[in-house]
Design an enzyme around this catalytic site. Structure first.
Site, PDB file in Angstrom:
ATOM      1  CE  LYS A 272      -3.810  -1.792   2.586  1.00  0.00           C
ATOM      2  NZ  LYS A 272      -4.982  -1.685   1.849  1.00  0.00           N
ATOM      3  NE  ARG A 346     -10.594  -9.307  -2.603  1.00  0.00           N
ATOM      4  CZ  ARG A 346     -10.983  -8.275  -3.270  1.00  0.00           C
ATOM      5  NH1 ARG A 346     -11.260  -8.435  -4.447  1.00  0.00           N
ATOM      6  NH2 ARG A 346     -10.687  -7.294  -2.807  1.00  0.00           N
TER       7      ARG A 346
HETATM    8  N1  BES Z   1      -8.218  -4.019   4.194  1.00  0.00           N
HETATM    9  C1  BES Z   1      -8.369  -3.395   2.697  1.00  0.00           C
HETATM   10  C2  BES Z   1      -9.736  -2.625   2.661  1.00  0.00           C
HETATM   11  C3  BES Z   1      -9.862  -1.347   3.403  1.00  0.00           C
HETATM   12  C4  BES Z   1      -9.478  -0.101   2.660  1.00  0.00           C
HETATM   13  C5  BES Z   1     -10.661  -1.302   4.604  1.00  0.00           C
HETATM   14  C6  BES Z   1      -9.511   1.289   3.487  1.00  0.00           C
HETATM   15  C7  BES Z   1     -10.709  -0.150   5.386  1.00  0.00           C
HETATM   16  C8  BES Z   1     -10.300   0.915   4.858  1.00  0.00           C
HETATM   17  C9  BES Z   1      -8.299  -4.316   2.101  1.00  0.00           C
HETATM   18  O1  BES Z   1      -7.641  -5.619   2.093  1.00  0.00           O
HETATM   19  C10 BES Z   1      -7.595  -3.664   0.571  1.00  0.00           C
HETATM   20  O2  BES Z   1      -6.547  -3.476   0.688  1.00  0.00           O
HETATM   21  N2  BES Z   1      -8.488  -3.693  -0.499  1.00  0.00           N
HETATM   22  C11 BES Z   1      -7.987  -3.034  -1.698  1.00  0.00           C
HETATM   23  C12 BES Z   1      -8.145  -4.092  -2.760  1.00  0.00           C
HETATM   24  C13 BES Z   1      -7.646  -3.679  -4.040  1.00  0.00           C
HETATM   25  C14 BES Z   1      -6.037  -2.968  -3.866  1.00  0.00           C
HETATM   26  C15 BES Z   1      -7.130  -5.027  -4.719  1.00  0.00           C
HETATM   27  C16 BES Z   1      -8.937  -1.921  -2.012  1.00  0.00           C
HETATM   28  O3  BES Z   1     -10.031  -1.898  -1.933  1.00  0.00           O
HETATM   29  O4  BES Z   1      -8.445  -0.831  -2.233  1.00  0.00           O
HETATM   30 MN    MN Z   2      -5.418  -5.419   1.454  1.00  0.00          MN
END
Ligand code: BES
Ligand code: MN
Ligand code: ZN
Length: 488
Positions: A272, A346
């Site tokens: 991230k 997931r």
């Molecule tokens: N845990 C995150 C989702 C999330 C984002 C929760 C912000 C709470 C606040 C999840 O694992 C994630 O990283 N999702 C990504 C997926 C994508 C990059 C494949 C997302 O939704 O941006």
């Molecule tokens: Mn994630």
């Protein structure tokens, strides 16, 4: 753990001492003050203070000449009455408690607003009050004036409903337990520590522990959970808690709650970037919500079997991490191509759901801080609800409405199947943004014919800023929805 709050009920507003506070709900569009003694005084106060009654506001007023209502009065803003619901009473009671605690109070007298005489309204107020006590400053050195509230009395048309107070207190305290876990830094709550805390809580309330360690996770072929967990020094765990009442027949329904338990989400190799990565310490909130609900269920003892399953892992980049393009083989036998290692929730959930089915689940609800897209779609107001079963979706929606926890149903069907189609595996884990629907569709393939609801709580699990009824941080929302589902 947060402090406990003693709550009593009374039918009539008695004289308040000088150390006490009397709290009234003020609606922006209607005063609704006519039904109790002293309404004139409040009406005068509203005029004097020009308090508008906006949602998420409050005003503490010190009266010089102590009228019949006492010396300190808290006006609690509830927004428009036209929009009022359970959540309004929940927030109002929480706000009153926080005002009272901040002002060093003996007893808080909270007057239920006119027209809110049902026991569900009372339960919402009690849950809100108990949750109002929650603080997440447990790493701060206690200095200066500490908040204080010795007790609370709710003025209600239902003064005999002591059982409602008891139940709602259990639920509120369990939601606070959930918040405490979610507010813990990643370093304090790696997967195995999460499993230990679950086991300690289970022992306290008489739940059966059937958790699996990382060797068993691998041996049983849970390739999704292992694939995410293997990149970290902290080993993954599959937390399993069972509520098994003596009265329920063994062949009866088995309600399964499955919660995402990513104790920290860096994104893994697909790391991230944004500034808010620290909030990913709360990526196990779905799991903590499941465990908090089990904590309440164990005490409320419904006549139904319930199982809580939390696939827990830390998503880290390392030489051992799963890489984009890798393929995992899941417990259900399906393979999944990992396009993006940040779509890890997931991967652990699909094994959690498959394991729930292996254990005989007849109905499933999963909860996860799964996607940023659901926040884009619904903001922080409503949880995204996905289901392939209308009847089960309606039951979960009804439970959430009773709890004052808003949900909004989103589509999940093969219209979106391109998002999860892989050239070389059964599925892929990511097909481009927005992907709240794609993620849900992937999970639905693992739920199969078993009635299943997926709650994407990414927007509702966390308060981005302080509220009048809560500190910035874990919200504890959705615990009450699960408890209602199990206990109604
Ligand atoms: N845990 C995150 C989702 C999330 C984002 C929760 C912000 C709470 C606040 C999840 O694992 C994630 O990283 N999702 C990504 C997926 C994508 C990059 C494949 C997302 O939704 O941006
Ligand atoms: Mn994630
Ligand atoms: Zn995540």
């Amino acid at each position: 753990m947060s402090e406990s709050l003693q709550i009593e009920l009374t039918a009539k507003l008695a004289d308040a001492g000088k150390d006490d506070i009397v709290a009234f709900c003020v609606f922006a569009d209607a005063p609704r003050l006519s039904e109790f003694d002293g309404a004139d005084q409040i009406a005068a106060l509203l005029t004097e203070t020009e308090f508008a009654g906006d949602d998420d506001t409050s005003r503490l007023v010190h009266q010089t000449s102590s009228g019949t209502l006492g010396r300190r009065i808290a006006l609690i803003g509830c927004g428009d009455h036209a929009d009022a619901g359970r959540h309004t009473l929940h927030r109002a009671a929480g706000t009153a408690v926080r005002v009272a605690r901040g002002a060093q109070t003996g007893r808080l007298l909270f007057v239920m607003p006119a027209g809110h005489e049902s026991t569900d309204d009372l339960a919402a107020a009690v849950e809100g009050a108990v949750m109002g006590v929650y603080e997440n400053n447990f790493y701060k050195k206690a200095e200066g004036k500490q908040p204080r509230l010795d007790g609370m009395t709710i003025v209600t048309a239902n003064p005999e409903a002591a059982d409602v107070v008891r139940t709602a207190t259990i639920v509120g305290e369990s939601a606070n337990w959930t918040r405490h876990q979610a507010d813990e830094p990643g370093a304090s709550l790696p997967p195995q520590e999460f499993a230990r805390r679950a086991a300690t809580m289970a022992a306290e309330f008489g739940l059966i522990v059937e958790s699996l360690d990382s060797d068993e996770i691998q041996k049983r072929g849970m390739g999704g959970l292992w694939g995410v967990g293997k990149g970290s020094e902290e080993l993954p765990a599959l937390i399993v808690l069972r509520y098994e009442p003596e009265t329920a027949p063994a062949d009866d329904e088995l309600l399964a709650f499955v919660g995402k338990g990513i104790t920290f989400d860096t994104g893994g190799i697909s790391i991230k970037h944004g500034l808010d990565m620290w909030e990913m310490k709360s990526d196990m909130t779905g799991g903590a919500t499941v465990l908090g609900a089990m904590r309440a269920i164990a005490q409320l003892k419904p006549d139904r079997r319930v199982i809580g399953i939390v696939p827990a892992a830390e998503n880290m980049p390392s030489g051992k991490s799963i890489k984009p393009g890798d393929i995992i083989r899941s417990l259900a036998g399906f393979t999944v191509e990992v396009i993006d290692t940040d779509a890890e929730g997931r991967l652990v959930l699909l094994d959690g759901i498959a394991y729930a089915k292996e254990l005989g689940a007849t109905r499933i609800v999963d909860l996860a801080t799964l996607t940023g897209s659901i926040i884009v779609a619904l903001g922080t107001v409503r949880t995204g609800l996905f289901s392939t079963n209308d009847e089960w979706a309606a039951a979960v929606t009804a439970a959430s409405e009773r709890a004052g926890e808003k949900v909004w149903r989103m589509p999940v069907n093969d219209d979106y199947k391109k998002r999860i189609e892989s050239d070389i595996a059964d599925f892929k884990n990511y097909g481009g943004r927005p992907d709240a629907t794609g993620a849900a569709l992937l999970l639905s393939k693992f739920a199969g014919d078993t009635p299943w609801v997926h709650l994407d709580i990414a927007g509702t699990a966390w308060y981005d800023e302080r509220r009048s009824y809560a500190p910035k941080g874990a919200s504890g929302l959705s615990v009450r929805t699960l408890v209602n589902l199990a206990c109604d």
